[in-house]
Design an enzyme around this catalytic site. Structure first.
Site, PDB file in Angstrom:
ATOM      1  N   ALA A 131       0.857  -1.187   0.000  1.00  0.00           N
ATOM      2  CA  ALA A 131       0.000   0.000   0.000  1.00  0.00           C
ATOM      3  C   ALA A 131       0.890   1.233   0.000  1.00  0.00           C
ATOM      4  O   ALA A 131       2.044   1.193   0.429  1.00  0.00           O
ATOM      5  CB  ALA A 131      -0.916   0.013   1.221  1.00  0.00           C
ATOM      6  N   SER A 134       0.258   9.074   1.716  1.00  0.00           N
ATOM      7  CA  SER A 134       0.734  10.392   1.302  1.00  0.00           C
ATOM      8  C   SER A 134       2.187  10.643   1.700  1.00  0.00           C
ATOM      9  O   SER A 134       2.890  11.386   1.017  1.00  0.00           O
ATOM     10  CB  SER A 134      -0.153  11.482   1.900  1.00  0.00           C
ATOM     11  OG  SER A 134      -0.260  11.308   3.305  1.00  0.00           O
ATOM     12  N   VAL A 138       3.812   1.007   2.621  1.00  0.00           N
ATOM     13  CA  VAL A 138       3.762  -0.103   3.564  1.00  0.00           C
ATOM     14  C   VAL A 138       4.225  -1.384   2.873  1.00  0.00           C
ATOM     15  O   VAL A 138       3.808  -1.684   1.752  1.00  0.00           O
ATOM     16  CB  VAL A 138       2.333  -0.287   4.116  1.00  0.00           C
ATOM     17  CG1 VAL A 138       2.277  -1.496   5.053  1.00  0.00           C
ATOM     18  CG2 VAL A 138       1.872   0.972   4.847  1.00  0.00           C
ATOM     19  N   LYS A 152       5.953   0.425   7.707  1.00  0.00           N
ATOM     20  CA  LYS A 152       5.693   1.692   7.035  1.00  0.00           C
ATOM     21  C   LYS A 152       7.000   2.480   6.938  1.00  0.00           C
ATOM     22  O   LYS A 152       7.645   2.750   7.956  1.00  0.00           O
ATOM     23  CB  LYS A 152       4.631   2.509   7.772  1.00  0.00           C
ATOM     24  CG  LYS A 152       4.280   3.808   7.058  1.00  0.00           C
ATOM     25  CD  LYS A 152       2.850   4.264   7.322  1.00  0.00           C
ATOM     26  CE  LYS A 152       2.651   4.823   8.689  1.00  0.00           C
ATOM     27  NZ  LYS A 152       1.323   5.489   8.825  1.00  0.00           N
ATOM     28  N   ASP A 281      -8.244  10.798  10.452  1.00  0.00           N
ATOM     29  CA  ASP A 281      -8.012  10.575   9.021  1.00  0.00           C
ATOM     30  C   ASP A 281      -8.934   9.461   8.518  1.00  0.00           C
ATOM     31  O   ASP A 281      -8.478   8.413   8.043  1.00  0.00           O
ATOM     32  CB  ASP A 281      -6.545  10.206   8.783  1.00  0.00           C
ATOM     33  CG  ASP A 281      -6.132  10.347   7.324  1.00  0.00           C
ATOM     34  OD1 ASP A 281      -6.917  10.913   6.534  1.00  0.00           O
ATOM     35  OD2 ASP A 281      -5.028   9.898   6.973  1.00  0.00           O
TER      36      ASP A 281
END
Length: 458
Positions: A131, A134, A138, A152, A281
């Site tokens: 993934a 911004s 990951v 990450k 978020d």
């Protein structure tokens, strides 16, 4: 050297080309109209081309540009359908993927932050990212103790890119206004800039995630993966599988949609009450629906997996009691008391006088989901709200312009709107009132509060 397109001239040129591209396509559309194509077909083609260019550039640049695109994505359901269709696919792609960092850059960051023997920390490490977000991407891996983990890795130069992008985007915020009718884009960009330093700090993110993971350990409804390791630019957390919310939005069954919506509302309101933190978020890429492992199609036992705690609002006492009290009194029709509370909290400035009954009339349609035992959130409903407020001829538009949003409520407001946007994308039927009664301070009259809200859904 960063692999983000980070040089100010390069990034600024890409972003600055967007409004020029919009203007160029308008001229192209006029030519098509003169050539005999209908206005409807031309408008649809223009919208498709605009969506493709806008989100292609935002995705390529990552950084603040992609962050802005993710923030916009949750408001997609408020767009008229003829506009929303072309954007929907592009927004989903933006949430789930972006051009990856080269493998050599990932390895370089891991070596700098975890040490030259970083590979010994993992039994397995997948170089291909699973993934992209911004400010980082990951990778799936297996930690040295056998746990599956998500690693990450922050893009080198991400902070510089974030600030540069958002500064540039704010310069032509007016041109982006038509993307979300009735919404002022510039404060959204300003607020995103204010959160940049927090999101870049993986130490703060790890702390917020640990607090949530501890509180929601063994919770029947919500799963928060625990933090395994954290250093500058690298965050290792437990891996969770599940169905991304974007897939539920696209292809989910009605039962999956309703379950995801109920759990999302539950997490939004229970999180601050239980941890003193608000996950700030709430776009679909940060949530998963986790099957319970049982047989059949029943989803009652499915749980909501929550990711990415890089942006949180710190609310030590939970959500402000004024919100619950205002909601309750609005539903009771107590216009004078609602107006008094709004003025006390700064939603109505001292220099402005409004009609309390007009304020009540303005608020009632917005809080309709809190009135019924259960409410179905639809794109049609949120579009009607957006249109009501955006219509410059309407009393709602004129009154809305005179209301003020105090700084302390800015993030709460954005999270609430974003969550409602996701619920409408899900087309979920939700018992919102149950969640408000269990978790929102002030919503129940004094003496009626649940003495142990944390047990309400155990």
């Amino acid at each position: 050297m960063s692999d983000l397109p980070r040089k100010a001239v390069t990034r600024t040129a890409k972003l600055a080309a967007l409004p020029l591209g919009f203007a160029g396509r308008a001229t192209w559309g006029l030519g098509k109209r003169i050539g005999g194509k209908s206005a409807e077909i031309v408008a649809r083609e223009l919208q498709q081309r605009t969506a493709d260019q806008l989100f292609k550039v935002l995705g390529e640049l990552k950084g603040g540009a992609m962050k802005f695109g993710q923030a916009l994505s949750v408001f997609e359901s408020a767009l008229p359908e003829e506009m929303a269709g072309p954007y929907r696919a592009a927004l989903t792609r933006l949430q789930e993927a972006a051009p990856p960092m080269p493998t050599r850059t990932v390895h370089s960051v891991l070596e700098q932050r975890l040490g030259g023997q970083w590979r010994e920390l993992f039994l397995e490490f997948e170089d291909k990212p699973s993934a992209a977000a911004s400010i980082g991407q990951v990778h799936r891996a297996v930690w040295h103790d056998g746990r599956e983990v998500a690693v990450k890795v922050q893009y080198p130069g991400a902070g510089e890119a974030l600030l540069s992008d958002l500064a540039q985007l704010s310069r032509f915020a007016r041109l982006l206004g038509p993307l979300i009718p009735g919404m002022d884009i510039k404060p959204l960009i300003t607020e995103l800039r204010d959160r940049v330093s927090e999101e870049l700090d993986y130490g703060l993110e790890a702390q917020a995630q640990r607090e949530h993971a501890e509180e929601f350990l063994d919770d029947p409804d919500v799963v928060v993966p625990d933090v395994v390791h954290q250093s500058d630019q690298v965050l290792v957390t437990e891996w969770i599988d599940g169905i991304p919310l974007a897939e539920i939005i696209a292809d989910g069954t009605p039962e999956q949609r309703d379950r995801a919506g109920q759990l999302l509302a539950r997490f939004l309101f229970s999180g601050p009450a239980r941890t003193g933190l608000l996950h700030a978020d709430p776009h679909p890429g940060n949530f998963r629906l986790l099957p319970d492992g049982g047989d059949g199609d029943a989803v009652e036992g499915w749980r909501l997996g929550v990711l990415d705690f890089g942006t949180v609002d710190r609310l030590p006492g939970g959500l402000p009691e004024t919100i619950g009290a205002c909601l309750r009194m609005t539903l009771e029709g107590n216009a004078d008391r609602v107006y008094e509370l709004l003025r006390e909290e700064g939603f109505v400035k001292e220099t402005i006088d409004l009609d309390p009954d007009a304020v009540l009339e303005y608020l009632l349609p917005i809080i309709e989901p809190a009135e019924a035992d259960e409410f179905t959130f639809t794109r049609g409903w949120i579009r009607s709200q957006a249109a009501r407020i955006a219509d410059i001829r309407s009393p709602a538009h004129q009154l809305g312009k005179q209301l003020n949003l105090p700084p302390s409520y800015l993030l709460i407001h954005r999270v609430t709107l974003s969550t409602i946007g996701v619920l409408c994308q899900l087309n979920a039927t939700v018992r919102l009132r149950d969640e408000l009664e269990s978790w929102l301070p002030g919503f129940l009259p004094e003496g009626d509060e649940d003495p142990a809200p944390a047990e309400a859904h155990a």
